[in-house]
Design a protein around this motif. Structure first.
Motif, short mmCIF file in Angstrom:
data_model
loop_
_atom_site.label_atom_id
_atom_site.label_comp_id
_atom_site.label_asym_id
_atom_site.label_seq_id
_atom_site.Cartn_x
_atom_site.Cartn_y
_atom_site.Cartn_z
N GLU A 1 31.58 44.54 49.34
CA GLU A 1 32.59 42.89 49.39
C GLU A 1 33.29 42.73 48.67
N ILE A 2 33.65 43.24 47.71
CA ILE A 2 35.06 43.43 46.50
C ILE A 2 36.24 44.29 47.22
N LYS A 3 36.13 45.20 47.17
CA LYS A 3 36.79 46.16 47.07
C LYS A 3 38.07 46.19 47.73
N ARG A 4 38.32 45.31 49.25
CA ARG A 4 39.62 45.17 48.95
C ARG A 4 40.11 44.18 49.39
N LEU A 5 40.07 42.81 48.40
CA LEU A 5 39.97 41.71 48.12
C LEU A 5 41.57 41.48 48.42
N PRO A 6 42.27 40.60 48.42
CA PRO A 6 43.49 40.65 49.30
C PRO A 6 44.02 40.07 48.07
N VAL B 1 45.17 41.15 44.60
CA VAL B 1 44.68 42.05 43.59
C VAL B 1 45.47 43.05 43.75
N SER B 2 45.45 43.80 44.56
CA SER B 2 46.42 44.81 43.70
C SER B 2 45.45 46.71 44.04
N GLY B 3 44.26 45.38 44.44
CA GLY B 3 42.85 46.92 44.82
C GLY B 3 41.83 46.58 43.39
N ASP B 4 42.38 45.88 43.11
CA ASP B 4 41.39 44.83 41.35
C ASP B 4 40.62 44.19 42.00
N SER B 5 39.10 45.08 41.96
CA SER B 5 37.90 44.79 42.79
C SER B 5 37.25 43.43 41.80
N LEU B 6 37.36 43.65 40.11
CA LEU B 6 36.57 43.08 39.39
C LEU B 6 37.34 41.14 39.63
N LYS B 7 38.41 41.40 39.88
CA LYS B 7 39.03 40.04 40.65
C LYS B 7 38.71 39.07 40.74
N ALA B 8 37.79 39.73 41.94
CA ALA B 8 36.75 38.49 42.19
C ALA B 8 36.11 37.50 41.77
N LEU B 9 35.32 37.96 40.53
CA LEU B 9 34.82 36.90 39.65
C LEU B 9 35.91 35.57 39.76
N GLN B 10 36.99 35.44 39.86
CA GLN B 10 37.70 34.62 39.56
C GLN B 10 37.14 34.01 40.30
N THR B 11 36.29 34.53 41.55
CA THR B 11 35.91 33.42 42.89
C THR B 11 34.89 32.83 42.25
N ILE B 12 34.44 33.11 41.99
CA ILE B 12 32.79 32.83 41.80
C ILE B 12 32.51 30.51 41.11
N PRO B 13 31.55 30.40 41.37
CA PRO B 13 31.79 29.12 41.23
C PRO B 13 31.37 29.20 38.94
N GLY B 14 31.78 27.69 40.14
CA GLY B 14 31.80 27.82 37.63
C GLY B 14 33.10 28.32 36.18
N GLN C 1 46.49 39.99 34.31
CA GLN C 1 46.73 41.12 35.17
C GLN C 1 45.49 41.21 36.12
N SER C 2 45.28 42.69 35.58
CA SER C 2 44.18 43.12 36.33
C SER C 2 42.98 43.73 35.40
N SER C 3 41.81 43.93 35.42
CA SER C 3 40.90 44.42 35.37
C SER C 3 40.92 45.90 34.26
N VAL C 4 40.00 45.87 32.95
CA VAL C 4 39.98 47.47 32.42
C VAL C 4 39.49 48.13 32.70
N LEU C 5 38.98 47.56 34.40
CA LEU C 5 38.23 49.11 34.84
C LEU C 5 38.75 49.59 36.18
N ASN C 6 38.12 50.80 36.56
CA ASN C 6 38.54 51.26 37.75
C ASN C 6 38.18 50.74 38.86
N ASN C 7 38.43 50.48 39.79
CA ASN C 7 37.99 50.23 40.90
C ASN C 7 36.94 50.77 41.60
N ASN C 8 36.83 51.90 41.29
CA ASN C 8 36.29 52.54 42.06
C ASN C 8 34.70 52.85 41.13
#
Length: 884
Positions: free
Chosen positions: A128-133, A135-148, A211-218
Motif C-alpha cells: 500500500e505504501i511502496k509507491r506513495l506519491p 516522497v521519492s520512493g520513501d514509503s515510511l513517509k506514509a505514516l504522516q498521512t495517518i489520523p492524529g 527529508q526522508s526516513s532512515v530505513l530503506n524502502n524495500n
C-alpha cells in the motif's frame, strides 16, 4: 467427512491434468506453517482459473504451470482444512510463499495481525505504501498521512542539545510550549514518542530536516502507529508509538536497485545456506549535486538541503523449527555544512543561509534469540545504540556578517536496551498471557570545543551569554548525565466470539528521581459478525522519563525531575463494506501531566557551590559560601490536554483484479492546549524583584498548588502567584486531511496522488519593534521585536499540497523494471513555515517580519516568467527501480 473436500480436489486435479501442460509459466509455491515456518507436505495446490495443480513434496514445494501472468486464486488443501489465497503470477521461476494457519495443524499462532488491537492503531503494509506519491520512493513517509499525526518542527539549524534554549537565544520569541522534533501524535510532545525497528529502539525516524526516513524502502514490511492506550509492552512514551517491521523471511533471492534525481539505494536478500539468509541495503542522496550545482538559481533562498546516507544489514538463522537467531545493524549519517566556505563553493558567496554546520549519525547493533514451542514463545533481545552529533555555531554582526564568536559542540549518547518477552497461550484461540521485562541504560555527554573569535567584542558578549544562560554555560564547560529505566509488564488478551478484552499493566522505575510508577491499561470491544460492525474503547496510563539533556543537567538543570505522565482515553466504531472498503471513526481525549517546562522560579536553596567556572573566578567567595541557592531552570509544572475525532476510510484493491482503485482518506478534527504554570510578570515587576533579591538570600522554598512560597533571610515571605493562562499548543492544527490514492489501469500502468491539507499552527504575532540605543555605540542600528501579550493568538496560513506519480512497470522472466515520474507540489504552493524578523530594520506590517516557507515538506522550484515575474513550479523527480 473431513477427507471429502481434499478428495474432490484431487479428482478435479486428475480430471483437468491433461490440459495443464499447455501453461508455459512455471511457478514454485512453497507451503509452510504460519508460526513455525515448517513445510507442509502432501498439500494439494490448485488454481481453477489457471487450470493447474500440484501436490507439495517433503520441502513443501509445489510447482504449477500458468498460461499467462496475472492474479490467481490458489486453493491449498490438507487433511484438516482448505484455505484460499490470491497471488500474482509474474514470471517463470517465480517463488511464491503461502502460509497455512497452524490452529488445527501442529501448533498455535502466538502472534500476528489478529492479535493486534484495532483501537488507536493504524497500520499499512508495503504493497500500500511502496509507491506513495511525492516522497521519492520513501514509503515510511506514509505514516504522516495517518489520523492524529502532526508534522513537527524537525531539527534543522539547531541540533538536539539546543532545542530548548534556541528560541530565546536566537529569535527572542517570548513564549513556547513545545520543542523541536519530528512528529506529534494526538497532541503529545514531539520528543515523547518512541520509534522501534524490528522491536529495537530507533533514535529518530527521519533524516535531517524531515527529508526522508532512515530505513530503506524495500526493507519495510509494514508499520503500526499507536496513538493512544497502546499495549503494555510499549513504554518510555507519553505521546505514541511507531513500530516498524522489517523483512524477516527470505523466500527467494532478489536485488532491487532504485535511482532517481536526488538519491540512489540498493536492497538485496539472499539465501546463503538452508535456514541461513542475509538481508542488506543502503542509500545515498545527493541534492547538493543536482540542485545546488545544476540549477542553483531555481532554489528558494531559505532552502536548506542536507546530504545523508543510511545502511541496514540482517542475518537470519533458523536453527530449526523451534529456534531462531537474528543479528542486525543499522545506522545513518546526516551532514549539513553551510559554512561560509561551503556557501562560496556552492553559490559564489551569495548565500543568505545561516553559517552553521551539523554532522549527525547513529548506529544500532542488535541480536535476538527466539525459542518457540507449541503453545509458547520466548524472545530475548539486546541492542546498543551510539549517537554522535557535531555542531558548529557562529554568531555574527548582522550588518557585516563579521564573526563575533564561534564554537563547536559535540554530543554523544549511548543507549543499551535489553528485553525478554514471553507469550503463552493458556486457552487455545481465546486466552493468552504476554509478559516481559525491559531495561534501558543511557549515558549522554556534551562539550563545547574549538571556541574562536575575530571580534573585539567577543569577551563581553561571550561572557554575558555564559552568565545569563545556564544551558549555554553547561555546553561550554561540558556535562554528562546517566540514568537507568527498568520495566515489567503483563497483558491477558481474551477473545470469545465477537468479544475482545485486553487488561494489562506496566511498572516503570526511573533512577533519576528514584520513582516507581504503575501504569494500568485496558482495551476492549465487540465485533458483530453479521454486519461486520465493531465497537471499541480503551484507557491507559503512560509514563516517560525526561529526555532533554539540558533539563537534566546537574550543572544547569534539574537532575531530580520526575517522569512525565499521560492518560489516554479512546472510543470508536468500525465498519467493513463490500468491495474491500472499511471505515473507522474514533474519538479521543488525552491528558498530559508533569510536563517538563522551563521554570524561572524553581530554586534549590541549599545547593553545593561547586560550579568550576565560579570557583576559579571567585575562589574566596565560594570557600566562604559552600552552600548557595541555585536556579534549577526546569520543573514538572506543565499540563495539557488534547481531544478530537478521527475518521479513517480505506479502500484495498481486490487482489483478484489486475486493475483497480486503492488508497485511504484520513481526517482529524482536534484541539490541543497547554499551560506552563509560570507566573507572568511584566518588565517592571521583574526588575523590582531582581533588585530586591540581590540584597537577600533565599532560605527556603515551598509550593502550594502551582504557586511558589519563598522565605528569605530578611524574614520576609514572597508568594509567586501562578497567573499563567492556557494557550493553544504550538503544534495544534484544527483540521488535518490526507487523501492518498492509487489506480492500477493494468499490470503495466499505475497513477497515484496525495493531497494534504492542514490548518496553520498558532504563533505569537509581532506588534512593533524597539530600537536598541546601546547598539549605536558600536555603529549599529538594531531593532528588537515586541510580541503581543496574547500568546499563540494567531495562525499561519493553511498548508495544502498535491503530489502526483505515474509508474510504468515492465515484467520480465527475471523480474521487473519500474520507471516513474513524480510531480512534487504539483500546483506550486508555497506553504508558510514561520516568519523572520530583520533586526537591521524597523517593524513594518506585512514586510518585516517576512514569511518563511517550508521547502522540505513542501519543496518547489523558482523560475522566471517571460515578463520577469517569479513563478513557482513543482519539483520534478524521475527515477527507475529494477528488481531481479
Amino acid at each position: 467427512m473431513k477427507y471429502t473436500q481434499p478428495l474432490l480436489l484431487v479428482l478435479c486435479f486428475l480430471w483437468f491434468s491433461p490440459t495443464f501442460a499447455d501453461g508455459n509459466i512455471e511457478v514454485v509455491f512453497q507451503i509452510v506453517k504460519s508460526n513455525s515456518g515448517k513445510p507442509v507436505t502432501n498439500a494439494v495446490v490448485i488454481s481453477k482459473k489457471g487450470k493447474t495443480s500440484a501436490v507439495s513434496n517433503d520441502e513443501g514445494i509445489a510447482k504449477l504451470r500458468f498460461p499467462e501472468p496475472g492474479y490467481y486464486e490458489i486453493k491449498v488443501s490438507t487433511a484438516d482444512r482448505t484455505e484460499s489465497v490470491f497471488r500474482e503470477v509474474r514470471f517463470k521461476g517465480q517463488v511464491i510463499l503461502v502460509t497455512i494457519s497452524e490452529a488445527n495443524l501442529s501448533g498455535i499462532v502466538v502472534s500476528g495481525e489478529r492479535d493486534k488491537t484495532p483501537l488507536s492503531r493504524y497500520g499499512l503494509v508495503q504493497d500500500e505504501i511502496k509507491r506513495l506519491p511525492g516522497v521519492s520512493g520513501d514509503s515510511l513517509k506514509a505514516l504522516q498521512t495517518i489520523p492524529g499525526v502532526v508534522i513537527g518542527a524537525p531539527v534543522g539549524i539547531l541540533p538536539s542539545v539546543f532545542t530548548n534554549i534556541g528560541s530565546n537565544l536566537l529569535t527572542g520569541n517570548p513564549y513556547s510550549n513545545s520543542e523541536r522534533g519530528d512528529l506529534s501524535l494526538r497532541g503529545g510532545g514531539t520528543r515523547q514518542n518512541q520509534y522501534y525497528f524490528d522491536g529495537f529502539p530507533l533514535p529518530y525516524p527521519f533524516h535531517l530536516g524531515n527529508q526522508s526516513s532512515v530505513l530503506n524502502n524495500n526493507l519495510i514490511k509494514s508499520f503500526d502507529v499507536f496513538t493512544g492506550a497502546f499495549p503494555a509492552k510499549y513504554g518510555y512514551a507519553t505521546g505514541g508509538i511507531i513500530a516498524i517491521e522489517g523483512t524477516d523471511r527470505v523466500d527467494e533471492n532478489k536485488t532491487i536497485i532504485n535511482t532517481n534525481l536526488f538519491l540512489s539505494d540498493i536492497y538485496n536478500q539472499s539465501k546463503i545456506l538452508p535456514g541461513l539468509a542475509m538481508i542488506s541495503s543502503g542509500r545515498k542522496n545527493y541534492p547538493n549535486v543536482v540542485l545546488l550545482q545544476v540549477y542553483p538559481q531555481g532554489i528558494p533562498e531559505d532552502a536548506k538541503y542536507a546530504e545523508y546516507q543510511d545502511y541496514q544489514w540482517k542475518l537470519i538463522w533458523d536453527i530449526n523449527a523451534e529456534h531462531r537467531l537474528t543479528v542486525q545493524t543499522f545506522g545513518t549519517r546526516d551532514r549539513q555544512a553551510y559554512t561560509k566556505a561551503q556557501a562560496d563553493l556552492e553559490r559564489g558567496g551569495d548565500d543568505p543561509r545561516p553559517p552553521t554546520g551539523l554532522d549527525r549519525m547513529f548506529r544500532t547493533d542488535a541480536i535476538r534469540y527466539v525459542w518457540k514451542g507449541k503453545t509458547f514463545r520466548n524472545t530475548i533481545s539486546y541492542s546498543r545504540t551510539s549517537f554522535n552529533e557535531f555542531f558548529e555555531l557562529k554568531f555574527t554582526n548582522p550588518l557585516t556578517a563579521e564573526n563575533i564568536f564561534g564554537l563547536q559542540n559535540r554530543t554523544t549518547d549511548t543507549i543499551t536496551y535489553v528485553q525478554n518477552t514471553f507469550e503463552w497461550e493458556l486457552w487455545e484461540e481465546h486466552l493468552k498471557l504476554e509478559a516481559g521485562v525491559q531495561g534501558r541504560f543511557r549515558e549522554t555527554t556534551l562539550k563545547g570545543e574549538n571556541i574562536s573569535s575575530y571580534n573585539r567584542l567577543f569577551y563581553n558578549i561571550f561572557n554575558d551569554l555564559l552568565n545569563s544562560n545556564a544551558a549555554f554555560r553547561s555546553v561550554i564547560d561540558g556535562d554528562r548525565i546517566r540514568y537507568r529505566e527498568k520495566s515489567a509488564y503483563a497483558e491477558l488478551p481474551f477473545k470469545y466470539g465477537g468479544f475482545r478484552l485486553t487488561p494489562g499493566a506496566r511498572v516503570d522505575h526511573y533512577s533519576g528521581s528514584n520513582e516507581t510508577n504503575l501504569a494500568p491499561r485496558i482495551t476492549g470491544g465487540y465485533l458483530f459478525e453479521s454486519t461486520k460492525t465493531g465497537i471499541m474503547a480503551g484507557h491507559g496510563i503512560h509514563y516517560n522519563a525526561p529526555v532533554s539533556v539540558e533539563a537534566l543537567s546537574a550543572k544547569s538543570g534539574n537532575p531530580n525531575l520526575f517522569m512525565e505522565r499521560a492518560e489516554h482515553n479512546s472510543i470508536g466504531v468500525s465498519q467493513e463494506f463490500a468491495n474491500n472498503w472499511q471505515i473507522k471513526i474514533e474519538g479521543f481525549r488525552n491528558i498530559f501531566q508533569n510536563i517538563i517546562v522551563p521554570d524561572a522560579y524553581i530554586v534549590d536553596p541549599y545547593a553545593l557551590n561547586n560550579d568550576t567556572r565560579v570557583f576559579v573566578n571567585e575562589t574566596a567567595k565560594v570557600l566562604a559560601n559552600p552552600i548557595t541557592p541555585k536556579n534549577l531552570n526546569y520543573s514538572n509544572a506543565g499540563y495539557g490536554h488534547s481531544e478530537g475525532v478521527e475518521i479513517f476510510i480505506k479502500k484495498t484493491k481486490d487482489p483478484r483484479e489486475q486493475s483497480g482503485l486503492f488508497g485511504w482518506i484520513s481526517y482529524t478534527n482536534s484541539i490541543t492546549k497547554r499551560i506552563n504554570n509560570q507566573s507572568r510578570l511584566n518588565s517592571e515587576e521583574t526588575r523590582n524583584r531582581t533588585l530586591l533579591n540581590n540584597s537577600r538570600t533565599l532560605l527556603g522554598q515551598a509550593k502550594m498548588g502551582t504557586n511558589y512560597i519563598n522565605y528569605y533571610d530578611d524574614n520576609n515571605l514572597e508568594v509567586i502567584y501562578n497567573n499563567d493562562k492556557e494557550q493553544l499548543y504550538d503544534l495544534d492544527r484544527t483540521h488535518i486531511l490526507n487523501v492518498v490514492f492509487g489506480y492500477k489501469f493494468n499490470p503495466e500502468w499505475m497513477v497515484g496522488g496525495r493531497f494534504r491539507y492542514f490548518s496553520g499552527t498558532p504563533y505569537t504575532p509581532i506588534t512593533s519593534a524597539t530600537r536598541a540605543n546601546q547598539a549605536a555605540t558600536f555603529g549599529l542600528n538594531l531593532y528588537f521585536p515586541n510580541y503581543s501579550g496574547n500568546y499563540n493568538s494567531d495562525r499561519f496560513l493553511p498548508f495544502h499540497q498535491f503530489d502526483l506519480r505515474i509508474d510504468r512497470i515492465e515484467n520480465y522472466s527475471w523480474g521487473y523494471i519500474n520507471t516513474y515520474i513524480e510531480f512534487v507540489n504539483f500546483y506550486g504552493r508555497r506553504n508558510q513555515a514561520g516568519f523572520e524578523f530583520d533586526n537591521t530594520k524597523n517593524y513594518q506590517r506585512n514586510q518585516n517580519p517576512a514569511p518563511t516557507y517550508d521547502t522540505v515538506n513542501s519543496p518547489y522550484i523558482v523560475s522566471q516568467t517571460p515578463n520577469g515575474k517569479m513563478a513557482i513550479i513543482p519539483l520534478v523527480n524521475i527515477g527507475i527501480e529494477v528488481r531481479f
